[in-house]
Design a protein around this motif. Structure first.
Motif, PDB file in Angstrom:
ATOM      1  N   ILE A 136       5.507 136.481  29.472  1.00 14.13           N
ATOM      2  CA  ILE A 136       5.503 137.761  30.497  1.00 14.13           C
ATOM      3  C   ILE A 136       6.968 137.976  30.803  1.00 14.13           C
ATOM      4  N   HIS A 137       7.617 139.157  30.729  1.00 14.83           N
ATOM      5  CA  HIS A 137       8.740 139.750  31.279  1.00 14.83           C
ATOM      6  C   HIS A 137       8.449 140.617  32.364  1.00 14.83           C
ATOM      7  N   SER A 138       9.373 141.275  32.735  1.00 15.30           N
ATOM      8  CA  SER A 138       8.852 142.379  34.019  1.00 15.30           C
ATOM      9  C   SER A 138      10.067 143.394  34.059  1.00 15.30           C
ATOM     10  N   TYR A 175      10.735 135.129  35.349  1.00 17.77           N
ATOM     11  CA  TYR A 175      11.162 134.163  34.667  1.00 17.77           C
ATOM     12  C   TYR A 175      10.587 134.099  33.377  1.00 17.77           C
ATOM     13  N   CYS A 176      11.230 134.055  32.183  1.00 21.86           N
ATOM     14  CA  CYS A 176      10.669 134.063  30.837  1.00 21.86           C
ATOM     15  C   CYS A 176      11.417 132.882  29.864  1.00 21.86           C
ATOM     16  N   GLY A 177      12.122 132.186  30.622  1.00 22.01           N
ATOM     17  CA  GLY A 177      12.613 131.066  29.541  1.00 22.01           C
ATOM     18  C   GLY A 177      14.349 130.905  29.887  1.00 22.01           C
ATOM     19  N   ALA A 179      17.332 132.173  28.814  1.00 18.53           N
ATOM     20  CA  ALA A 179      18.339 133.371  29.149  1.00 18.53           C
ATOM     21  C   ALA A 179      17.643 134.336  29.861  1.00 18.53           C
ATOM     22  N   HIS A 180      16.677 134.119  30.575  1.00 14.68           N
ATOM     23  CA  HIS A 180      15.973 135.114  31.632  1.00 14.68           C
ATOM     24  C   HIS A 180      17.302 135.593  32.664  1.00 14.68           C
ATOM     25  N   ALA A 181      18.077 134.987  32.965  1.00 10.27           N
ATOM     26  CA  ALA A 181      19.077 135.770  33.976  1.00 10.27           C
ATOM     27  C   ALA A 181      20.016 136.576  32.941  1.00 10.27           C
TER      28      ALA A 181
HETATM   29 CU1  CUA Z   1      12.394 138.499  30.245  1.00 16.85          CU
HETATM   30 CU2  CUA Z   1      12.843 137.228  32.293  1.00 16.85          CU
END
Ligand code: CUA
Length: 304
Positions: A136-138, A175-177, A179-181
């Motif tokens: 899940i991303h946003s 938050y997706c892992g 390197a999310h930031a």
């Molecule tokens: Cu894609 Cu956080």
């Protein structure tokens, strides 16, 4: 977020200010009553006055104020989902670990694919179809609209209506892992004519590669297997795992907002992607001699 450049974002900013004002009124009232309660003589008021203070301040005031704010907030939702008119532009945006695959559908042609950059015409309604390839991303462009999740196996919609031209920062808001930031993109809002010209140019294969004698950089790109993950339309590179690089030199940034797009940064990215973006899936090519990296970077830098 508080200097909106789109119709969704300006409603959200307005909601924020009303919520803040409502919260301030409640806070001032509670603190004033607290101070009064500490300072007032005991048994100063009759039981009837005391009861009405408790019921009025503790029940009636919050119910009225919070209901008004809630009603105002709920009333906004339908206007955010469809701020008027059929969309003129449709873009499919796929969240991947950790970058954005962006596809425009042109009538009767292959979809135009780019990465980490969404261009939109100013004043028009555009529809973003949001998908995910893994987790899940946003997607959130704070200056233009609210955020919407990208969920594997689903397509979510976000209607945007930018009101000002410029380059706006977009981020991943879930938050997706690892390197999310470091999963950002540029939302570039253009005048409609400039947007149409840009889209027509993106539909073309990479400039100067088709039919021409391949440069040392193009040969190096293909010989080192870059084409297994990256596609450059008009060349033999046809990989689909990583970003399409057909017009990479026309983009604002590199590596999902990690670097500005210049020949020097391209070289650094080829040499040491993990140092620049921990978790990135691209292997490092630091074993290549410097002149070869220079040639490949020069080739990529020519793909306007
Ligand atoms: Cu894609 Cu956080």
């Amino acid at each position: 977020m508080l200097s909106p450049a789109g119709t969704g974002a300006d409603r959200i900013a307005e909601l924020f200010w009303w919520m803040l004002a409502g919260g301030l009124v409640i806070w001032v009232a509670v603190v004033a009553l607290g101070v009064y309660a500490v300072r007032a003589r005991p048994h100063r008021h009759s039981p009837k006055v005391s009861t009405s203070l408790i019921v009025g301040g503790g029940v009636v005031l919050p119910v009225v104020l919070l209901t008004a704010l809630l009603w105002y907030g709920l009333k906004l939702i339908p206007t955010l989902q469809m701020p008027g008119g059929e969309p003129q532009v449709r873009v499919v945006v796929t969240g991947e670990q950790w970058w954005w695959r962006v596809r425009y559908r042109a009538a009767g042609a292959d979809p135009i694919e780019l990465a980490n950059e969404i261009r939109l015409p100013v004043g028009a309604t555009s529809e973003l179809l949001l998908e995910s390839a893994d987790v899940i991303h946003s997607l959130w462009i704070p200056a233009i609209a609210g955020k919407v999740d990208m969920i594997p196996g689903r397509t979510n919609r976000l209607i945007v209506q930018p009101t000002e031209t410029g380059v706006f920062r977009g981020v991943c808001a879930e938050y997706c892992g690892t390197a999310h930031a470091a999963m950002e993109f540029s939302a570039v809002v253009m005048e409609p004519e400039a947007f149409a010209d840009w889209l027509a140019a993106q539909a073309q294969p990479a400039i100067g590669v088709e039919g021409a004698e391949p440069t040392a950089g193009e040969t190096g790109f293909l010989a080192n297997g870059c084409g297994a993950c990256h596609r450059i339309r008009g060349t033999a590179a046809d990989g689909r795992l990583g970003p399409d690089l057909t017009h990479v030199a026309s983009r604002v940034g590199l590596a999902a907002g990690v670097l500005p797009n210049r020949r020097e940064t391209l070289k650094r990215w080829i040499r040491e992607p993990h140092a620049l973006k921990p978790g990135v899936r691209m292997p490092a090519f630091d074993m290549l001699p410097e002149p070869e990296i220079e040639q490949i970077a020069a080739f990529l830098d020519s793909l306007q």
